[in-house]
Design a protein around this motif. Sequence first.
Motif, short mmCIF file in Angstrom:
data_model
loop_
_atom_site.label_atom_id
_atom_site.label_comp_id
_atom_site.label_asym_id
_atom_site.label_seq_id
_atom_site.Cartn_x
_atom_site.Cartn_y
_atom_site.Cartn_z
N LEU A 6 1.23 1.81 -3.86
CA LEU A 6 0.26 2.66 -3.09
C LEU A 6 1.10 3.15 -1.68
O LEU A 6 0.62 4.41 -1.68
N SER A 7 1.93 2.24 -1.15
CA SER A 7 2.63 2.90 0.02
C SER A 7 3.44 4.34 -0.38
O SER A 7 3.22 5.36 0.29
N LYS A 9 2.88 6.29 -3.14
CA LYS A 9 2.07 7.51 -3.44
C LYS A 9 1.39 8.08 -2.01
O LYS A 9 0.85 9.26 -2.32
N THR A 10 1.08 7.53 -1.02
CA THR A 10 0.20 7.86 -0.04
C THR A 10 1.18 8.35 1.18
O THR A 10 0.81 8.87 2.24
N VAL A 12 2.10 6.08 3.36
CA VAL A 12 1.36 5.19 4.26
C VAL A 12 2.10 3.85 4.24
O VAL A 12 2.49 3.29 3.31
N LEU A 17 -1.19 -0.50 5.47
CA LEU A 17 -2.25 -0.67 4.49
C LEU A 17 -2.93 -2.20 4.52
O LEU A 17 -3.68 -2.39 4.35
N VAL A 43 -5.80 5.38 -3.72
CA VAL A 43 -5.00 6.43 -3.17
C VAL A 43 -5.81 7.61 -2.68
O VAL A 43 -5.47 7.88 -1.33
N ASP A 44 -6.92 7.85 -3.16
CA ASP A 44 -7.88 8.71 -2.37
C ASP A 44 -8.46 8.05 -1.19
O ASP A 44 -8.83 8.73 -0.28
N VAL A 46 -7.21 6.00 0.52
CA VAL A 46 -6.10 5.85 1.77
C VAL A 46 -6.08 7.31 2.43
O VAL A 46 -5.95 7.34 3.79
N ARG A 47 -5.98 8.26 1.56
CA ARG A 47 -5.83 9.57 2.22
C ARG A 47 -7.12 9.82 3.05
O ARG A 47 -7.02 10.54 4.22
N GLN A 50 -6.76 8.16 6.35
CA GLN A 50 -5.71 8.89 7.11
C GLN A 50 -6.66 10.31 7.85
O GLN A 50 -6.34 10.53 8.98
#
Length: 124
Positions: A6-7, A9-10, A12, A17, A43-44, A46-47, A50
């Motif tokens: 996840l980190s 892909k994003t 972040v 996280l 993923v969405d 986290v975006r 952000q």
Amino acid sequence: MKIGDLSKKTGVSLRSLRYYEEQGLLQPERSENGYRLYSPFAVDQVRTIQLYLRLGLSTEQIAGFLHCVMKNKEAFCREIMPVYETKLREIDEQIASLTAIRSNLIERIEAIRGESASTKGEIP
């Protein structure tokens, strides 16, 4: 997917996280060995988190409407408009304060330059 995936892909950090999880913004599943497991939907999420952080909102504010905006458009989330309006007022107050400080600094600079020039017999 695991937290490292996840980190990546994003973009972040793992620390962020984990913090989002502490704040209730992310709710991963846990595997038998205790690893965090995130759905592709994370993923969405986290975006989106952000995006709201870039708007200057706190994680507490985001937590108040994140669930709604992840399921609906912002226009259908009644919780979001008061947060936006409050944030805009805060920014307007900060701009007014900075504008006053800027004016005071300009005034002081001009006064100092004027004093300096007059003691040297120069014209400012």
